[in-house]
Design an enzyme around this catalytic site. Sequence first.
Site, mmCIF file in Angstrom:
data_model
loop_
_atom_site.group_PDB
_atom_site.id
_atom_site.type_symbol
_atom_site.label_atom_id
_atom_site.label_comp_id
_atom_site.label_asym_id
_atom_site.label_seq_id
_atom_site.Cartn_x
_atom_site.Cartn_y
_atom_site.Cartn_z
ATOM 1 N N ARG A 19 0.781 -1.131 -0.034
ATOM 2 C CA ARG A 19 0.081 -0.167 0.183
ATOM 3 C C ARG A 19 0.885 1.370 0.006
ATOM 4 O O ARG A 19 0.323 2.429 -0.145
ATOM 5 C CB ARG A 19 -0.965 0.142 1.137
ATOM 6 C CG ARG A 19 -2.153 -0.657 1.137
ATOM 7 C CD ARG A 19 -3.235 -0.885 2.254
ATOM 8 N NE ARG A 19 -2.581 -1.916 3.067
ATOM 9 C CZ ARG A 19 -2.675 -1.935 4.457
ATOM 10 N NH1 ARG A 19 -3.847 -1.173 4.839
ATOM 11 N NH2 ARG A 19 -2.171 -2.791 5.218
ATOM 12 N N GLY A 146 -6.688 -7.417 14.798
ATOM 13 C CA GLY A 146 -6.908 -8.686 15.770
ATOM 14 C C GLY A 146 -7.674 -8.114 16.986
ATOM 15 O O GLY A 146 -7.392 -7.196 17.535
HETATM 16 C C1 UD1 Z 1 -1.142 -8.141 12.682
HETATM 17 C C2 UD1 Z 1 -1.886 -9.112 13.922
HETATM 18 C C3 UD1 Z 1 -3.148 -8.503 14.304
HETATM 19 C C4 UD1 Z 1 -2.604 -6.965 14.789
HETATM 20 C C5 UD1 Z 1 -2.227 -6.347 13.720
HETATM 21 C C6 UD1 Z 1 -1.715 -4.991 14.266
HETATM 22 C C7 UD1 Z 1 -1.268 -11.455 13.057
HETATM 23 C C8 UD1 Z 1 -1.866 -12.694 12.519
HETATM 24 N N1 UD1 Z 1 -2.364 -10.285 13.201
HETATM 25 O O1 UD1 Z 1 -2.156 -8.223 11.662
HETATM 26 O O2 UD1 Z 1 -3.784 -9.270 15.403
HETATM 27 O O3 UD1 Z 1 -4.105 -6.261 15.256
HETATM 28 O O4 UD1 Z 1 -0.936 -6.954 13.370
HETATM 29 O O5 UD1 Z 1 -1.037 -4.076 13.175
HETATM 30 O O6 UD1 Z 1 -0.450 -11.515 13.759
HETATM 31 N N2 UD1 Z 1 5.330 -9.873 8.722
HETATM 32 C C9 UD1 Z 1 6.233 -10.554 8.507
HETATM 33 N N3 UD1 Z 1 6.079 -12.032 7.969
HETATM 34 C C10 UD1 Z 1 4.936 -12.411 7.801
HETATM 35 C C11 UD1 Z 1 3.732 -11.757 7.900
HETATM 36 C C12 UD1 Z 1 4.034 -10.435 8.638
HETATM 37 O O7 UD1 Z 1 7.508 -10.475 9.032
HETATM 38 O O8 UD1 Z 1 5.207 -13.479 7.209
HETATM 39 C C13 UD1 Z 1 5.331 -8.790 9.401
HETATM 40 C C14 UD1 Z 1 4.973 -7.517 8.656
HETATM 41 O O9 UD1 Z 1 5.839 -7.012 7.713
HETATM 42 C C15 UD1 Z 1 4.362 -6.539 9.437
HETATM 43 C C16 UD1 Z 1 4.127 -7.299 10.518
HETATM 44 O O10 UD1 Z 1 4.667 -8.653 10.494
HETATM 45 O O11 UD1 Z 1 5.513 -5.683 9.910
HETATM 46 C C17 UD1 Z 1 2.469 -7.414 10.733
HETATM 47 O O12 UD1 Z 1 2.270 -8.185 9.765
HETATM 48 P P1 UD1 Z 1 0.749 -7.923 8.827
HETATM 49 O O13 UD1 Z 1 0.579 -8.717 7.913
HETATM 50 O O14 UD1 Z 1 0.755 -6.330 8.639
HETATM 51 O O15 UD1 Z 1 -0.312 -8.212 9.860
HETATM 52 P P2 UD1 Z 1 -1.822 -7.803 10.215
HETATM 53 O O16 UD1 Z 1 -2.518 -8.421 9.058
HETATM 54 O O17 UD1 Z 1 -1.824 -6.229 10.110
#
Ligand code: UD1
Length: 508
Positions: A19, A146
């Site tokens: 985004r 979440g």
């Molecule tokens: C996540 C939380 C959600 C919370 C939100 C807050 C989970 C499943 N959900 O959701 O409960 O309210 O953050 O912002 O954790 N990332 C990785 N590797 C991955 C996936 C993500 O490094 O495989 C990192 C992303 O770059 C990011 C962070 O983890 O910095 C959060 O990931 P994102 O996909 O944004 O999670 P949300 O769906 O926002």
Amino acid sequence: MTLSRPAAVIVLAAGEGTRMKSSTAKVLHMFLGRSLLGHVLTAAEPLEADHTVVIVGHAREAVTAHLSDIAPTAGVVVQAEQNGTGHAVRIALDELPDLSGTVMVVCGDTPLLTAETLHRLALAHDEHESSATVLTAQLANPTGYGRIVRSSDGSVLAIVEHRDADAQTLKVDEINSGIYVFDAAALRTALSQVSTDNSQGEEYLTDVIGVLVDSGARVDAVVVDDMREVMGVNDLAQLAEARSVMRDRINSGWMRAGVSIIDPATTVIGVGVVLEADAIIHPWTLLEGTTSGAAGAEVGPGSQIIDSTIGPNATVRFTTADHAVIGPDASVGPYTYLRPGTELGAGARAGAFVEAKNAQVGQGSKIPHLSYVGDAEIGVGSNIGAATVFVNYDGVAKHRTVIGDHVRIGSDTMLVAPVTIGDGAYTAAGSVITDDVPAGAMGVGRARQRTIRDWVLRKRGGSASARAAERAQQAAREQPTDDTAPLAGEDGRVGRGDGRDEPEGTGS
Ligand code: UD1
Ligand code: CA
């Protein structure tokens, strides 16, 4: 404060950040002198964890290179495919097989987090002897986050992702910030039991909470005081919001430390800037990098100062300065460009439409107007007349000009480097100086003026200029004693062409 340091801080930064719609990786976007990732690492730094591990994935080369600049001791773990936040933490723990104690997990895109809040979270975790403690926030609009499901005793039962929540759970307005402290052993065990049975087919870190609770462990939550602290940056509009929040924090800090900021809304001070009490910052001013401002210094309005030093009581108006040193009581601007290597001594002046580069200007020396000073050394008490150019470039190489003490450079002098002007020497206005001028000498390098009488009447007959000239000549004939006499010089020597008098510089 008795606080056991976390054994590890794990920073999740593998996501793509689609985004942002930018070719720059999300966590590398900068504001106020630091990347998103840098802001997060700065908030975590005072916790003094034994290990800091950053999970990288998208744009991993750029992120890893950035980390080696800003946090060379941090470990880097590559998550080649983003299989979820749980997967990310699992592979980070795999790199730390002997870890015991507590693990803090933070996201790389929440730059407004403060060290105080992370301390509070770690402290609450230790006090309650929880197996996990979640940092939460109460949001008017919790869409997308979440949700925190609490039991009647206030402990946390589960985190349910928005996409996986039922109607009842969607009404919960307490959300998961994505920031947690875990007991390392409990986290490791729980992660091995997390499934991918959810709407995204990912390993959710949030599922660890339910697994822990099912095993009889206690999970608690700490609600953040200011929800902006956990604001994630997902697009460039949110980046601008984060910047403005951080800008206000920084400005408030400096005002409380005795710095006058006339208009905080238009003043932007980077995280690496250092100011003394009684410095004054006028509106529309950006202080960046390692800039410092001493007591009594006045900067702005309308200035951008990068990696520069501003001495006590110096004034700097409508100026761009980059890697410059502005001495005590010096005066710069308006409309002045100080490029790298410019050093203005005490009380020196660089005035309107002056550009300087790699130039050391001695105490009290002045370049009041419209000049370019490149690759130069100027002694004390010298004056550089308006529109002087230090001709430093021969088309191939740059050369230096050395000007002594109490020199007077006439207006519109071209100083063709390499050239040296000795102490107390002068140059005549309009000179092209190609040879050294010894101490006390006058350097003259210009053609004599030639005056061609009645040229306009002959070549531009009937023009407004010609008519004006005719009227003046008529008036002179009618009043032959008045002082239009200089026009009548017959020898073509009207005006001084020999430099025997003043240098015709400007000395204001
Ligand atoms: C996540 C939380 C959600 C919370 C939100 C807050 C989970 C499943 N959900 O959701 O409960 O309210 O953050 O912002 O954790 N990332 C990785 N590797 C991955 C996936 C993500 O490094 O495989 C990192 C992303 O770059 C990011 C962070 O983890 O910095 C959060 O990931 P994102 O996909 O944004 O999670 P949300 O769906 O926002
Ligand atoms: Ca997110």
